[in-house]
Design an enzyme around this catalytic site. Structure first.
Site, PDB file in Angstrom:
ATOM      1  N   SER A 110       0.824  -1.201   0.000  1.00 52.13           N
ATOM      2  CA  SER A 110       0.000   0.000   0.000  1.00 52.13           C
ATOM      3  C   SER A 110       0.860   1.254   0.000  1.00 52.13           C
ATOM      4  CB  SER A 110      -0.905   0.014   1.243  1.00 52.13           C
ATOM      5  OG  SER A 110      -1.792  -1.077   1.243  1.00 52.13           O
ATOM      6  N   GLU A 166      -7.750  -2.979  -7.520  1.00 51.81           N
ATOM      7  CA  GLU A 166      -8.478  -2.738  -6.272  1.00 51.81           C
ATOM      8  C   GLU A 166      -7.999  -1.481  -5.537  1.00 51.81           C
ATOM      9  OE1 GLU A 166      -9.087  -7.524  -5.371  1.00 51.81           O
ATOM     10  OE2 GLU A 166      -7.592  -6.361  -4.264  1.00 51.81           O
ATOM     11  N   PRO A 167      -8.162  -0.307  -6.103  1.00 50.06           N
ATOM     12  CA  PRO A 167      -7.797   0.914  -5.371  1.00 50.06           C
ATOM     13  C   PRO A 167      -8.792   1.205  -4.252  1.00 50.06           C
ATOM     14  CG  PRO A 167      -8.855   1.477  -7.436  1.00 50.06           C
ATOM     15  CD  PRO A 167      -8.694  -0.013  -7.447  1.00 50.06           C
ATOM     16  N   GLY A 168      -8.313   1.678  -3.141  1.00 47.31           N
ATOM     17  CA  GLY A 168      -9.177   2.099  -2.040  1.00 47.31           C
ATOM     18  C   GLY A 168      -8.764   3.465  -1.552  1.00 47.31           C
ATOM     19  N   CYS A 177      -3.898   9.155  26.577  1.00 41.94           N
ATOM     20  CA  CYS A 177      -2.790   8.961  27.529  1.00 41.94           C
ATOM     21  C   CYS A 177      -1.707   8.086  26.918  1.00 41.94           C
ATOM     22  CB  CYS A 177      -3.328   8.365  28.832  1.00 41.94           C
ATOM     23  SG  CYS A 177      -4.343   9.509  29.754  1.00 41.94           S
ATOM     24  N   GLU A 178      -1.131   8.541  25.854  1.00 44.05           N
ATOM     25  CA  GLU A 178      -0.040   7.869  25.151  1.00 44.05           C
ATOM     26  C   GLU A 178       0.889   8.937  24.587  1.00 44.05           C
ATOM     27  OE1 GLU A 178       0.527   4.640  24.785  1.00 44.05           O
ATOM     28  OE2 GLU A 178      -1.373   3.819  25.528  1.00 44.05           O
ATOM     29  N   TYR A 232      -8.665   4.710   5.979  1.00 48.04           N
ATOM     30  CA  TYR A 232      -8.083   4.000   7.119  1.00 48.04           C
ATOM     31  C   TYR A 232      -8.146   4.757   8.438  1.00 48.04           C
ATOM     32  CZ  TYR A 232      -6.478   0.910   3.479  1.00 48.04           C
ATOM     33  OH  TYR A 232      -6.458   0.059   2.405  1.00 48.04           O
TER      34      TYR A 232
END
Length: 472
Positions: free
Chosen positions: A236, A314-316, A389-390, A419
């Site tokens: 990708s 298959e483009p997304g 909290c990361e 995504y």
């Protein structure tokens, strides 16, 4: 006079002449600023969307999706026609799928690729004809395969020997015939993040080239399975066509060998076409992609003396990524001086890794712009972070934003159509944001945002005693 580039900035990030500009290719074509400097998408102001729906909110430009979907279909159809064959374009639903988006791409002549029961049911609920669906996945359950055969999914991309036997049993029991493609690992290493490369040998998808012929032979033995061709996806966010050309060449060797024992109607070369997330990204134009990839297949077939098969792609991300913009409200800002004396401004927004996990997963780079007004301050090196909290909760790692940006301002992050919603979570019990579609000066909700009541409704310990031990 512009300030010098900060020592903390990566080499690719240069100080902009104007920290309010909207870089071409990164934003939807409809994105402009109004007379007050506010961001406008498809004729709808960001400020008005936030007044109605709050923040964070994901905004999808419908015409951007439709235009890109149509461009892919026409480009591959033209290239295939020139090569004496046909082409089908599937929208990769994993990028972002809702019933509304499924209808858009079907309207534009595409098919839809799904990879779970949930995605399958969304596509069916949208009215997508089952025959226009392709079903992916490395671990399709028996129940998922049963459902796919039951509704008449157009093709199932088989990923393992176990899956072939599952389908053999299902089709025998149902007295059905199911078209299948075999997913093959071509061994081509795409120039992308390791987690996005899907054609190297040591990974979970597909059959190695050396095992694919045996898989095809088994499929051809099963009365209920119709072998429809080969499939390969090399990764990708790939720029250029070299990887696609090499992968096609390797698959055509197998394709030619398989022709000796029966037809191989279709070759699906997947997707993974890159898009621009920052102004320095230079994706390959759609027409060039189509022409060069199809030409490579045609040349490979001519060299082997075989006909050009029907082609699929298959483009997304390349269809919906640039159409999306996420709007946040700035909560706090702080200037952090590190040991070298360099200063970076931290800008905290009211979302983060719960609505965009990609920076934490892949180190993905994004852009950002002030959306509620035009900034008057000098460009200042900034890092946009979320509320979770990361320490890795970073939305935009490096960006120059106006120095006068303050709490309460709206910030827009482009290229969040792919995504981001798909990977969204309730980390720290943060509700997932709504998704809006904009077109011709109007907006509508296409995915409702979650509320705190939605989150609480799933907690079985609320409004009564916990379930007895052992009860589920």
């Amino acid at each position: 006079m512009l300030p010098p580039a900060d020592s903390l900035a990566p080499a690719w990030l240069t100080v902009p002449e104007d920290a309010n500009d909207l870089a071409a290719g990164v934003w939807p074509a409809s994105a402009v600023r109004d007379d007050d400097g506010g961001l406008v998408l498809a004729g709808v102001s960001a400020a008005s969307l936030v007044r109605t729906h709050g923040t964070p909110v994901v905004v999808i430009d419908e015409d951007e999706v439709r235009t890109r979907a149509r461009a892919f279909r026409l480009a591959f159809e033209r290239a295939a026609s020139d090569a004496g064959t046909t082409a089908q374009v599937y929208y990769a639903g994993k990028a972002f799928l809702s019933t509304t988006v499924a209808r858009w791409v079907i309207d534009e002549g595409l098919r839809v690729d799904v990879c779970t029961r949930g995605e399958l049911e969304i596509a069916l609920a949208a009215g997508v004809a089952p025959g226009s669906l392709g079903f992916h996945g490395n671990n399709k359950s028996v129940a998922e395969l049963e459902r796919a055969v039951e509704v008449g999914v157009g093709s199932i991309i088989v990923d393992s020997a176990i899956e072939i036997e599952r389908l053999a049993a299902i089709t025998a029991r149902r007295d059905a015939v199911q078209r299948v493609l075999v997913r093959v690992i071509s061994g081509v290493h795409a120039e992308t993040h390791d987690f996005l490369a899907t054609a190297h040998e040591d990974q979970k998808f597909g059959f190695p080239l050396e095992d694919a012929a045996a898989a095809v032979a088994r499929i051809r033995e099963v009365p209920g399975l119709e072998f429809a061709g080969l499939h390969c996806h090399i990764g990708s966010q790939i720029f250029g066509v070299a990887g696609f050309r090499e992968s096609a060449s390797r698959l055509l060797e197998l394709h030619a060998a398989l022709l000796q024992d029966g037809p191989v109607p279709q070759l699906n070369l997947g997707g993974g076409f890159g898009i621009a997330y920052t102004r320095v990204d230079d994706p390959t134009p759609i027409d060039v992609l189509a022409a060069e990839i199809v030409s490579a297949v045609a040349e490979g077939c001519a060299a082997r003396g075989i006909p050009v098969p029907a082609l699929s792609f298959e483009p997304g991300r390349a269809i919906i990524g640039t159409a999306g913009v996420t709007l946040y409200e700035v909560g706090t800002t702080k200037d952090v001086t590190i040991a070298s004396g360099a200063v970076r401004r931290y800008i905290s927004v009211d979302g983060g890794m719960s609505d965009n996990a990609r920076p934490a997963l892949y180190g993905a780079q994004y852009s950002a712009r002030l959306a509620s007004r035009r900034g008057d301050g000098e460009p200042q090196l900034s890092r946009v972070v979320g509320k979770h909290c990361e320490s890795g909760d970073i939305v935009v790692d490096h960006e120059y934003l106006p120095a006068d940006l303050v709490p309460g301002d709206l910030l827009a992050v482009p290229v969040t159509g792919a995504y981001c919603v798909s990977l969204a979570s309730n980390y720290n019990h943060v509700p997932r944001p709504p998704v809006l579609a904009v077109r011709d000066g109007r907006s509508r909700v296409i995915v409702r945002g979650e509320t705190l009541d939605d989150l609480l409704s799933r907690d079985a310990g609320i409004d009564g005693a916990s379930a007895p031990e052992g009860e589920k």
